[in-house]
Write a protein that holds these residues in place. Structure first.
Motif, PDB file in Angstrom:
ATOM      1  N   GLU A 118       0.852  -1.359   0.061  1.00  0.00           N
ATOM      2  CA  GLU A 118       0.104  -0.034  -0.051  1.00  0.00           C
ATOM      3  C   GLU A 118       0.725   1.264  -0.056  1.00  0.00           C
ATOM      4  O   GLU A 118       0.371   2.454  -0.441  1.00  0.00           O
ATOM      5  CB  GLU A 118      -1.102  -0.034   1.229  1.00  0.00           C
ATOM      6  CG  GLU A 118      -2.220  -1.058   1.112  1.00  0.00           C
ATOM      7  CD  GLU A 118      -3.459  -0.641  -0.029  1.00  0.00           C
ATOM      8  OE1 GLU A 118      -3.180   0.418  -0.078  1.00  0.00           O
ATOM      9  OE2 GLU A 118      -3.788  -1.577  -0.350  1.00  0.00           O
ATOM     10  N   ALA A 167     -10.836   9.430   8.441  1.00  0.00           N
ATOM     11  CA  ALA A 167      -9.639   9.092   7.826  1.00  0.00           C
ATOM     12  C   ALA A 167      -8.700  10.263   7.944  1.00  0.00           C
ATOM     13  O   ALA A 167      -7.582  10.000   7.409  1.00  0.00           O
ATOM     14  CB  ALA A 167      -9.855   8.347   6.568  1.00  0.00           C
ATOM     15  N   GLU A 192     -10.880  -0.183   4.583  1.00  0.00           N
ATOM     16  CA  GLU A 192     -10.956   1.368   4.848  1.00  0.00           C
ATOM     17  C   GLU A 192     -12.314   1.420   5.554  1.00  0.00           C
ATOM     18  O   GLU A 192     -12.535   2.217   6.555  1.00  0.00           O
ATOM     19  CB  GLU A 192     -10.614   2.280   3.848  1.00  0.00           C
ATOM     20  CG  GLU A 192     -10.460   3.592   4.533  1.00  0.00           C
ATOM     21  CD  GLU A 192      -9.827   4.635   3.355  1.00  0.00           C
ATOM     22  OE1 GLU A 192     -10.116   5.786   3.586  1.00  0.00           O
ATOM     23  OE2 GLU A 192      -9.585   4.314   2.416  1.00  0.00           O
ATOM     24  N   GLU A 193     -13.439   1.027   4.933  1.00  0.00           N
ATOM     25  CA  GLU A 193     -14.920   1.513   5.316  1.00  0.00           C
ATOM     26  C   GLU A 193     -15.142   0.756   6.860  1.00  0.00           C
ATOM     27  O   GLU A 193     -15.651   1.271   7.527  1.00  0.00           O
ATOM     28  CB  GLU A 193     -15.688   1.174   4.134  1.00  0.00           C
ATOM     29  CG  GLU A 193     -17.289   1.174   4.705  1.00  0.00           C
ATOM     30  CD  GLU A 193     -18.212   0.377   3.833  1.00  0.00           C
ATOM     31  OE1 GLU A 193     -19.234   0.089   4.048  1.00  0.00           O
ATOM     32  OE2 GLU A 193     -17.880  -0.017   2.519  1.00  0.00           O
TER      33      GLU A 193
END
Length: 118
Positions: free
Chosen positions: A33, A115, A98-99
């Motif tokens: 990432e 975030a 992420e959600e």
């Protein structure tokens, strides 16, 4: 009785937390990432990078841990494809990580999660 812990998402949330609960799996995800610009790497490349970030382990230890434990776990949870013959790892990530992490953080705190917060 519903508790507000997103029961409809509990299986995928549990799988996500299980994946992220070990630092070497998080390091693999971090590598793809944030470090590597492609979605493939060899076990040796991963082990070299991770051994620099986890000083209590040498490259050989990291490599053994990755091949015997963590890459198979990441593969079974859909994050990577791991080809044992070539020692090649292809990263897929997780579409809703992420959600789900944002929802989990909000659920566990009194403040809404952002975030982008400091």
């Amino acid at each position: 009785m519903q508790t507000g812990c997103y029961p409809e998402k509990s299986r995928v949330t549990n799988q996500l937390l299980d994946t992220l609960c070990h630092n070497l799996r998080r390091e693999v995800i971090h590598y793809f990432e944030n470090i590597e610009s492609t979605d493939t790497a060899t076990v040796e490349e991963l082990a070299t990078h991770i051994a620099r970030r986890v000083p209590e382990m040498d490259q050989e230890q990291v490599s053994l841990e990755l091949t015997h434990n963590h890459l198979p776990k990441l593969e079974s949870n859909g994050w990577v494809e791991y080809e044992t013959r070539t020692q090649c790892v292809r990263y897929h990530g997780h579409d809703s990580a992420e959600e789900l992490l944002a929802e989990l953080a909000e659920m566990l705190s009194d403040q809404p999660y952002s975030a982008y917060s400091d």
